[in-house]
Design an enzyme around this catalytic site. Structure first.
Site, PDB file in Angstrom:
ATOM      1  N   CYS A 267       0.814  -1.199  -0.238  1.00 20.94           N
ATOM      2  CA  CYS A 267      -0.008   0.179   0.088  1.00 20.94           C
ATOM      3  C   CYS A 267       0.748   1.415   0.057  1.00 20.94           C
ATOM      4  CB  CYS A 267      -0.918  -0.065   1.252  1.00 20.94           C
ATOM      5  SG  CYS A 267      -2.028  -1.243   1.170  1.00 20.94           S
TER       6      CYS A 267
ATOM      7  N   HIS B  47      -3.583   7.383   2.427  1.00 21.11           N
ATOM      8  CA  HIS B  47      -3.840   5.878   1.820  1.00 21.11           C
ATOM      9  C   HIS B  47      -5.134   5.727   2.568  1.00 21.11           C
ATOM     10  CE1 HIS B  47      -3.815   1.810   0.761  1.00 21.11           C
ATOM     11  NE2 HIS B  47      -3.804   1.491   2.055  1.00 21.11           N
TER      12      HIS B  47
ATOM     13  N   ASN C 269      -9.885  -0.004  -0.578  1.00 20.72           N
ATOM     14  CA  ASN C 269      -8.702   0.009  -0.247  1.00 20.72           C
ATOM     15  C   ASN C 269      -7.861  -0.607  -1.732  1.00 20.72           C
ATOM     16  OD1 ASN C 269      -5.954  -0.326   0.227  1.00 20.72           O
ATOM     17  ND2 ASN C 269      -6.202  -1.274   2.071  1.00 20.72           N
TER      18      ASN C 269
HETATM   19  O1  UT7 Z   1      -3.759  -1.047   3.472  1.00 17.99           O
HETATM   20  C1  UT7 Z   1      -3.063  -1.620   4.298  1.00 17.99           C
HETATM   21  C2  UT7 Z   1      -3.248  -1.318   5.708  1.00 17.99           C
HETATM   22  N1  UT7 Z   1      -4.702  -2.022   6.284  1.00 17.99           N
HETATM   23  C3  UT7 Z   1      -5.199  -1.462   7.036  1.00 17.99           C
HETATM   24  O2  UT7 Z   1      -5.072  -0.272   7.196  1.00 17.99           O
HETATM   25  C4  UT7 Z   1      -6.492  -2.425   7.550  1.00 17.99           C
HETATM   26  C5  UT7 Z   1      -6.505  -2.083   9.223  1.00 17.99           C
HETATM   27  N2  UT7 Z   1      -7.368  -2.717   9.837  1.00 17.99           N
HETATM   28  C6  UT7 Z   1      -8.632  -2.468   9.756  1.00 17.99           C
HETATM   29  O3  UT7 Z   1      -9.155  -1.418   8.810  1.00 17.99           O
HETATM   30  C7  UT7 Z   1      -9.811  -2.815  10.487  1.00 17.99           C
HETATM   31  O4  UT7 Z   1      -9.124  -3.656  11.551  1.00 17.99           O
HETATM   32  C8  UT7 Z   1     -10.826  -3.952   9.993  1.00 17.99           C
HETATM   33  C9  UT7 Z   1     -11.633  -3.180   9.335  1.00 17.99           C
HETATM   34  C10 UT7 Z   1     -10.059  -4.786   8.941  1.00 17.99           C
HETATM   35  C11 UT7 Z   1     -11.398  -4.569  10.884  1.00 17.99           C
HETATM   36  O5  UT7 Z   1     -12.219  -3.794  11.996  1.00 17.99           O
HETATM   37  P1  UT7 Z   1     -12.085  -3.900  13.446  1.00 17.99           P
HETATM   38  O6  UT7 Z   1     -12.973  -2.976  14.153  1.00 17.99           O
HETATM   39  O7  UT7 Z   1     -10.593  -3.873  13.774  1.00 17.99           O
HETATM   40  O8  UT7 Z   1     -12.887  -5.218  13.635  1.00 17.99           O
HETATM   41  P2  UT7 Z   1     -12.305  -6.706  14.149  1.00 17.99           P
HETATM   42  O9  UT7 Z   1     -11.385  -7.204  13.306  1.00 17.99           O
HETATM   43  O10 UT7 Z   1     -11.833  -6.560  15.545  1.00 17.99           O
HETATM   44  O11 UT7 Z   1     -13.656  -7.616  14.076  1.00 17.99           O
HETATM   45  C12 UT7 Z   1     -14.699  -7.386  14.872  1.00 17.99           C
HETATM   46  C13 UT7 Z   1     -15.747  -8.431  14.571  1.00 17.99           C
HETATM   47  C14 UT7 Z   1     -15.209  -9.627  14.534  1.00 17.99           C
HETATM   48  O12 UT7 Z   1     -16.231 -10.783  15.450  1.00 17.99           O
HETATM   49  P3  UT7 Z   1     -16.305 -10.842  16.851  1.00 17.99           P
HETATM   50  O13 UT7 Z   1     -14.789 -11.642  16.941  1.00 17.99           O
HETATM   51  O14 UT7 Z   1     -16.140  -9.795  17.408  1.00 17.99           O
HETATM   52  O15 UT7 Z   1     -17.324 -11.963  16.968  1.00 17.99           O
HETATM   53  C15 UT7 Z   1     -15.038  -9.963  13.069  1.00 17.99           C
HETATM   54  O16 UT7 Z   1     -15.399 -11.613  13.009  1.00 17.99           O
HETATM   55  O17 UT7 Z   1     -16.312  -8.043  13.445  1.00 17.99           O
HETATM   56  C16 UT7 Z   1     -16.208  -9.577  12.651  1.00 17.99           C
HETATM   57  N3  UT7 Z   1     -15.932  -9.320  11.181  1.00 17.99           N
HETATM   58  C17 UT7 Z   1     -17.091  -8.690  10.346  1.00 17.99           C
HETATM   59  N4  UT7 Z   1     -18.447  -8.748  10.463  1.00 17.99           N
HETATM   60  C18 UT7 Z   1     -19.305  -8.371   9.544  1.00 17.99           C
HETATM   61  C19 UT7 Z   1     -14.636  -9.149  10.568  1.00 17.99           C
HETATM   62  N5  UT7 Z   1     -15.170  -8.872   9.024  1.00 17.99           N
HETATM   63  C20 UT7 Z   1     -16.632  -8.701   9.067  1.00 17.99           C
HETATM   64  C21 UT7 Z   1     -17.364  -8.333   7.966  1.00 17.99           C
HETATM   65  N6  UT7 Z   1     -18.754  -8.125   8.240  1.00 17.99           N
HETATM   66  N7  UT7 Z   1     -17.175  -8.070   6.823  1.00 17.99           N
END
Ligand code: UT7
EC number: 2.3.1.180
Length: 323
Positions: free
Chosen positions: A113, A250, A280
């Site tokens: 990225c 980004h 992204n």
């Molecule tokens: O470009 C390179 C850099 N990349 C980034 O900057 C990405 C950085 N990370 C992020 O943007 C965020 O961490 C995400 C958007 C990927 C995830 O958001 P989050 O608030 O960190 O969520 P999480 O990973 O802590 O997940 C929360 C919950 C989980 O369920 P439980 O364990 O709480 O039951 C996930 O399984 O959300 C669940 N989850 C989803 N639910 C519905 C994960 N993906 C999805 C989805 N739809 N697509």
């Protein structure tokens, strides 16, 4: 002092738009979750005949048009991509050939990225070092090809597209009022390599592989890393956040963009956000965001613009330039 000045910019997006709701039958997710957690509403997804090379070519042609130049004017093409058409040769060389350009040189740059930010900083060094006078810097990606479409934690986040800039050598006074690239700060740390990677490759599995990400871990590091390189860039240029006209980060997650801008004291109205439109797009995200803000009249000649990115590796970096 030689400066690398932006002469033109361009973008290209695949024809097909995929809305958040289109995922609802594929994986357990919802438009509400995606919008709340990321700010993404839609992304473009490449068809079979749309590749990193074809999108990169289209963005390059648009940038050349806006610069009033042709491929004959360009000495060097740097393509930032992690999704090349082939393992080799460099997709930059394929774009060079598509443009009918049989002089100069072209190579790919792989910093995921952060690729476009690395590529602009690199192009600036080639220009200031005298190896090139006019450089096409392209970020082009087809991340849809490396997604695991059954993994809801990654497949909803990424999109395809390309953006490009034409940079040209111009004499500057060596002052902050000069147009062109004014300061840059690049970083990487491979200790984080398993937090965001592709689980295949020519020298390991012999396959292309799929993107894997520990999103929460990436999120945890993002804001601190982004703000560190931006502060280094500010200090190199002797400016503060108030001096900026535009912050073009980004586009991975609206929450990361907001938190970074807040931590740096950059006013909300100076932040260019396109993550809602493109998702992204990795190395294409910064030049795509630039293209939107130039097209709608926000970014104008003479504006002080800060580019920033962070991604797999981890890699991270910032470039300050006067448009
Ligand atoms: O470009 C390179 C850099 N990349 C980034 O900057 C990405 C950085 N990370 C992020 O943007 C965020 O961490 C995400 C958007 C990927 C995830 O958001 P989050 O608030 O960190 O969520 P999480 O990973 O802590 O997940 C929360 C919950 C989980 O369920 P439980 O364990 O709480 O039951 C996930 O399984 O959300 C669940 N989850 C989803 N639910 C519905 C994960 N993906 C999805 C989805 N739809 N697509």
């Amino acid at each position: 002092m030689i400066r690398s000045v932006v002469r033109g910019n361009g973008a290209a997006l695949p024809r097909r738009i995929m809305k958040n709701a289109d995922f609802e039958g594929m994986v357990e997710t919802s438009d509400e979750w995606i919008v709340q957690r990321t700010g993404i509403r839609q992304r473009h997804v490449a068809a079979d005949d749309e590749t990193t090379a074809s999108l990169g070519e289209d963005a390059a042609r648009a940038a050349l048009d806006s610069a009033g130049m042709t491929p004959a004017d360009i000495d060097l093409i740097i393509l930032a991509t992690s999704t090349p058409n082939n393992t080799f040769p460099a997709t930059a060389v394929e774009i060079q050939n598509r443009l009918g350009m049989h002089h100069g040189f072209a190579f790919d740059m792989q910093a995921v990225c952060s690729g476009f930010v690395y590529a602009v900083a690199t192009a600036d060094l080639y220009i200031r070092g005298g190896l090139a006078k006019r450089v096409l810097v392209i970020g082009s990606e087809t991340f849809s090809r490396i997604l695991d479409w059954s993994d809801r934690s990654t497949c909803v986040l990424f999109g395809d597209g390309a953006g490009a800039l034409v940079l040209e050598a111009e004499d500057g006074a060596g002052a902050i009022t000069d147009r062109g690239v004014l300061a840059a700060s690049l970083r990487s740390d491979g200790v984080h390599k398993d937090k965001l990677f592709v689980d295949g490759g020519p020298s390991t599995t012999g396959t292309v592989g799929h993107l894997r990400m520990e999103g929460r871990e990436v999120f945890k590091h993002a804001v601190g890393m982004i703000t560190d390189v931006i502060e280094a860039t500010f200090s190199e240029a002797g400016i503060t956040a108030e001096d900026l006209d535009w912050f073009v980060p980004h586009q991975a997650n609206k929450r990361i963009i907001d938190a970074s801008a807040k931590k740096l004291g950059i006013a909300e109205e100076k932040v260019v956000v396109t993550v809602d439109l493109h998702g992204n797009t990795s190395a294409a995200s910064v030049p795509l965001a630039l293209s939107v803000a130039v097209a709608d009249g926000r970014i104008k000649k003479g504006d002080l613009v800060l580019l920033e990115a962070m991604g797999g590796g981890f890699t991270w970096g910032a470039v300050l330039l006067r448009w």
